[in-house]
Design a protein around this motif. Structure first.
Motif, PDB file in Angstrom:
ATOM      1  N   ILE A  98      49.506  22.119  52.355  1.00 12.67           N
ATOM      2  CA  ILE A  98      50.231  23.380  52.221  1.00 12.67           C
ATOM      3  C   ILE A  98      49.605  24.103  51.036  1.00 12.67           C
ATOM      4  O   ILE A  98      49.512  23.536  49.944  1.00 12.67           O
ATOM      5  CB  ILE A  98      51.730  23.145  51.965  1.00 12.67           C
ATOM      6  CG1 ILE A  98      52.341  22.367  53.139  1.00 12.67           C
ATOM      7  CG2 ILE A  98      52.454  24.464  51.740  1.00 12.67           C
ATOM      8  CD1 ILE A  98      53.755  21.906  52.901  1.00 12.67           C
ATOM      9  N   GLY A  99      49.139  25.333  51.259  1.00 15.61           N
ATOM     10  CA  GLY A  99      48.419  26.006  50.186  1.00 15.61           C
ATOM     11  C   GLY A  99      48.642  27.501  50.114  1.00 15.61           C
ATOM     12  O   GLY A  99      49.123  28.126  51.056  1.00 15.61           O
ATOM     13  N   ALA A 100      48.254  28.049  48.972  1.00 15.61           N
ATOM     14  CA  ALA A 100      48.215  29.498  48.754  1.00 15.61           C
ATOM     15  C   ALA A 100      46.745  29.855  48.589  1.00 15.61           C
ATOM     16  O   ALA A 100      46.003  29.157  47.885  1.00 15.61           O
ATOM     17  CB  ALA A 100      49.010  29.884  47.518  1.00 15.61           C
ATOM     18  N   ARG A 101      46.305  30.923  49.250  1.00 12.01           N
ATOM     19  CA  ARG A 101      44.899  31.281  49.191  1.00 12.01           C
ATOM     20  C   ARG A 101      44.695  32.766  48.993  1.00 12.01           C
ATOM     21  O   ARG A 101      45.555  33.571  49.322  1.00 12.01           O
ATOM     22  CB  ARG A 101      44.151  30.782  50.427  1.00 12.01           C
ATOM     23  CG  ARG A 101      44.700  31.249  51.740  1.00 12.01           C
ATOM     24  CD  ARG A 101      44.066  30.502  52.898  1.00 12.01           C
ATOM     25  NE  ARG A 101      43.278  31.400  53.726  1.00 12.01           N
ATOM     26  CZ  ARG A 101      42.339  31.039  54.560  1.00 12.01           C
ATOM     27  NH1 ARG A 101      42.021  29.785  54.680  1.00 12.01           N
ATOM     28  NH2 ARG A 101      41.692  31.909  55.270  1.00 12.01           N
ATOM     29  N   GLY A 102      43.556  33.075  48.444  1.00 13.00           N
ATOM     30  CA  GLY A 102      43.143  34.455  48.265  1.00 13.00           C
ATOM     31  C   GLY A 102      41.705  34.597  48.717  1.00 13.00           C
ATOM     32  O   GLY A 102      40.926  33.654  48.622  1.00 13.00           O
ATOM     33  N   ALA A 103      41.354  35.777  49.230  1.00 12.00           N
ATOM     34  CA  ALA A 103      39.994  35.987  49.731  1.00 12.00           C
ATOM     35  C   ALA A 103      39.521  37.395  49.390  1.00 12.00           C
ATOM     36  O   ALA A 103      40.320  38.324  49.245  1.00 12.00           O
ATOM     37  CB  ALA A 103      39.940  35.776  51.244  1.00 12.00           C
ATOM     38  N   TYR A 104      38.219  37.527  49.276  1.00 16.11           N
ATOM     39  CA  TYR A 104      37.563  38.813  49.102  1.00 16.11           C
ATOM     40  C   TYR A 104      36.869  39.144  50.415  1.00 16.11           C
ATOM     41  O   TYR A 104      36.031  38.393  50.894  1.00 16.11           O
ATOM     42  CB  TYR A 104      36.546  38.745  47.960  1.00 16.11           C
ATOM     43  CG  TYR A 104      35.704  39.987  47.839  1.00 16.11           C
ATOM     44  CD1 TYR A 104      36.214  41.141  47.240  1.00 16.11           C
ATOM     45  CD2 TYR A 104      34.401  40.020  48.321  1.00 16.11           C
ATOM     46  CE1 TYR A 104      35.442  42.285  47.132  1.00 16.11           C
ATOM     47  CE2 TYR A 104      33.625  41.160  48.211  1.00 16.11           C
ATOM     48  CZ  TYR A 104      34.149  42.285  47.621  1.00 16.11           C
ATOM     49  OH  TYR A 104      33.386  43.423  47.509  1.00 16.11           O
ATOM     50  N   HIS A 105      37.254  40.267  51.038  1.00 12.91           N
ATOM     51  CA  HIS A 105      36.663  40.741  52.297  1.00 12.91           C
ATOM     52  C   HIS A 105      35.674  41.841  51.953  1.00 12.91           C
ATOM     53  O   HIS A 105      36.063  42.887  51.424  1.00 12.91           O
ATOM     54  CB  HIS A 105      37.753  41.293  53.224  1.00 12.91           C
ATOM     55  CG  HIS A 105      38.766  40.262  53.600  1.00 12.91           C
ATOM     56  ND1 HIS A 105      38.767  39.654  54.822  1.00 12.91           N
ATOM     57  CD2 HIS A 105      39.795  39.722  52.901  1.00 12.91           C
ATOM     58  CE1 HIS A 105      39.769  38.778  54.868  1.00 12.91           C
ATOM     59  NE2 HIS A 105      40.400  38.809  53.713  1.00 12.91           N
ATOM     60  N   TYR A 106      34.409  41.599  52.254  1.00 15.30           N
ATOM     61  CA  TYR A 106      33.375  42.587  51.953  1.00 15.30           C
ATOM     62  C   TYR A 106      33.408  43.686  53.014  1.00 15.30           C
ATOM     63  O   TYR A 106      33.283  43.405  54.209  1.00 15.30           O
ATOM     64  CB  TYR A 106      32.002  41.933  51.898  1.00 15.30           C
ATOM     65  CG  TYR A 106      30.927  42.906  51.508  1.00 15.30           C
ATOM     66  CD1 TYR A 106      30.858  43.387  50.205  1.00 15.30           C
ATOM     67  CD2 TYR A 106      30.014  43.378  52.433  1.00 15.30           C
ATOM     68  CE1 TYR A 106      29.893  44.302  49.832  1.00 15.30           C
ATOM     69  CE2 TYR A 106      29.042  44.288  52.071  1.00 15.30           C
ATOM     70  CZ  TYR A 106      28.981  44.744  50.770  1.00 15.30           C
ATOM     71  OH  TYR A 106      28.024  45.656  50.410  1.00 15.30           O
ATOM     72  N   THR A 107      33.590  44.930  52.583  1.00 20.16           N
ATOM     73  CA  THR A 107      33.713  46.056  53.518  1.00 20.16           C
ATOM     74  C   THR A 107      32.555  47.033  53.418  1.00 20.16           C
ATOM     75  O   THR A 107      32.640  48.143  53.942  1.00 20.16           O
ATOM     76  CB  THR A 107      35.046  46.810  53.275  1.00 20.16           C
ATOM     77  OG1 THR A 107      35.058  47.290  51.929  1.00 20.16           O
ATOM     78  CG2 THR A 107      36.244  45.913  53.533  1.00 20.16           C
ATOM     79  N   GLY A 108      31.467  46.642  52.779  1.00 18.39           N
ATOM     80  CA  GLY A 108      30.351  47.554  52.570  1.00 18.39           C
ATOM     81  C   GLY A 108      29.346  47.625  53.700  1.00 18.39           C
ATOM     82  O   GLY A 108      28.431  48.437  53.665  1.00 18.39           O
ATOM     83  N   PHE A 109      29.486  46.788  54.694  1.00 16.99           N
ATOM     84  CA  PHE A 109      28.600  46.839  55.847  1.00 16.99           C
ATOM     85  C   PHE A 109      29.059  47.937  56.792  1.00 16.99           C
ATOM     86  O   PHE A 109      30.110  48.531  56.617  1.00 16.99           O
ATOM     87  CB  PHE A 109      28.579  45.506  56.589  1.00 16.99           C
ATOM     88  CG  PHE A 109      28.006  44.380  55.798  1.00 16.99           C
ATOM     89  CD1 PHE A 109      26.747  44.445  55.240  1.00 16.99           C
ATOM     90  CD2 PHE A 109      28.746  43.229  55.605  1.00 16.99           C
ATOM     91  CE1 PHE A 109      26.219  43.381  54.522  1.00 16.99           C
ATOM     92  CE2 PHE A 109      28.239  42.162  54.895  1.00 16.99           C
ATOM     93  CZ  PHE A 109      26.969  42.237  54.349  1.00 16.99           C
ATOM     94  N   ASP A 110      28.304  48.161  57.850  1.00 11.83           N
ATOM     95  CA  ASP A 110      28.624  49.251  58.771  1.00 11.83           C
ATOM     96  C   ASP A 110      28.654  48.796  60.230  1.00 11.83           C
ATOM     97  O   ASP A 110      28.198  49.514  61.110  1.00 11.83           O
ATOM     98  CB  ASP A 110      27.608  50.378  58.579  1.00 11.83           C
ATOM     99  CG  ASP A 110      28.068  51.674  59.223  1.00 11.83           C
ATOM    100  OD1 ASP A 110      29.277  51.816  59.460  1.00 11.83           O
ATOM    101  OD2 ASP A 110      27.209  52.525  59.488  1.00 11.83           O
ATOM    102  N   ILE A 111      29.159  47.592  60.506  1.00 15.13           N
ATOM    103  CA  ILE A 111      29.275  47.106  61.883  1.00 15.13           C
ATOM    104  C   ILE A 111      30.756  46.961  62.207  1.00 15.13           C
ATOM    105  O   ILE A 111      31.488  46.262  61.506  1.00 15.13           O
ATOM    106  CB  ILE A 111      28.561  45.765  62.100  1.00 15.13           C
ATOM    107  CG1 ILE A 111      27.064  45.933  61.969  1.00 15.13           C
ATOM    108  CG2 ILE A 111      28.908  45.174  63.457  1.00 15.13           C
ATOM    109  CD1 ILE A 111      26.276  44.667  62.170  1.00 15.13           C
TER     110      ILE A 111
END
Length: 176
Positions: A98-111
């Motif tokens: 059982i965990g808590a998580r955080g993520a970084y979503h890279y949005t600089g691409f163009d697809i």
């Protein structure tokens, strides 16, 4: 560990060739997956289930770079059995994460349709088993990288690699 690091490096390289624009502040995603590998399965004659997992994340803020940070939770389960030829004893044990998580979503691409991310999770590993005193419940931490490909506005396939409940997880994502 060496295989996991090689897999993470290869996935990161492939992700650099792709692009993403599918995750933003306010996005909600539920992942349901099956994972391969994991902890405490080192006996040659043991059998093990895949890691059954579910996670949730929500985009909470934009960050320069460009990107979006998400926060959420994780639940995973794995079971092992071991048949001993030495003392005719059968053992079984399992763990729930059982965990808590955080993520970084890279949005600089163009697809369109692709979401790539990496993050970290803190968790509690809860063990249950037969005569395994060394398998006490304990806190844990892991890092992961992943990607989703959206087939529709709300349904995607996903893959995550990391050193957590499973080394590689494949499954479906549902955005709402």
């Amino acid at each position: 560990m060496k295989k996991t690091l090689t897999l993470l490096a290869a996935f990161t390289f492939v992700v650099q060739l792709a692009s993403a624009q599918e995750f933003e502040v306010g996005s909600n995603v539920i992942n349901v997956g099956l994972g391969l590998g994991g902890y405490y399965g080192g006996y040659d004659t043991s059998t093990q289930s895949p890691v059954f997992s579910a996670s949730y994340e929500r985009g909470v803020w934009d960050v320069p770079g460009p990107g979006v940070v998400s926060l959420g939770g994780y639940l995973g389960y794995k079971k092992f059995t071991y048949d001993s030829n030495f003392n005719n004893a059968d053992y079984s044990w399992s763990y729930t994460v059982i965990g808590a998580r955080g993520a970084y979503h890279y949005t600089g691409f163009d697809i369109d349709n692709l979401d790539v991310y990496g993050g970290a999770m803190i968790s509690m590993r809860i063990y249950n088993g037969d005569d395994f005193n060394d398998l006490n419940s304990r806190p844990g931490a892991t890092v992961f990288v992943g990607g989703r490909w959206y087939f529709t506005d709300s349904i995607a396939g996903f893959a995550e690699a990391g050193y957590g409940a499973a080394f590689l997880t494949l499954g479906a994502s549902f955005r709402f």
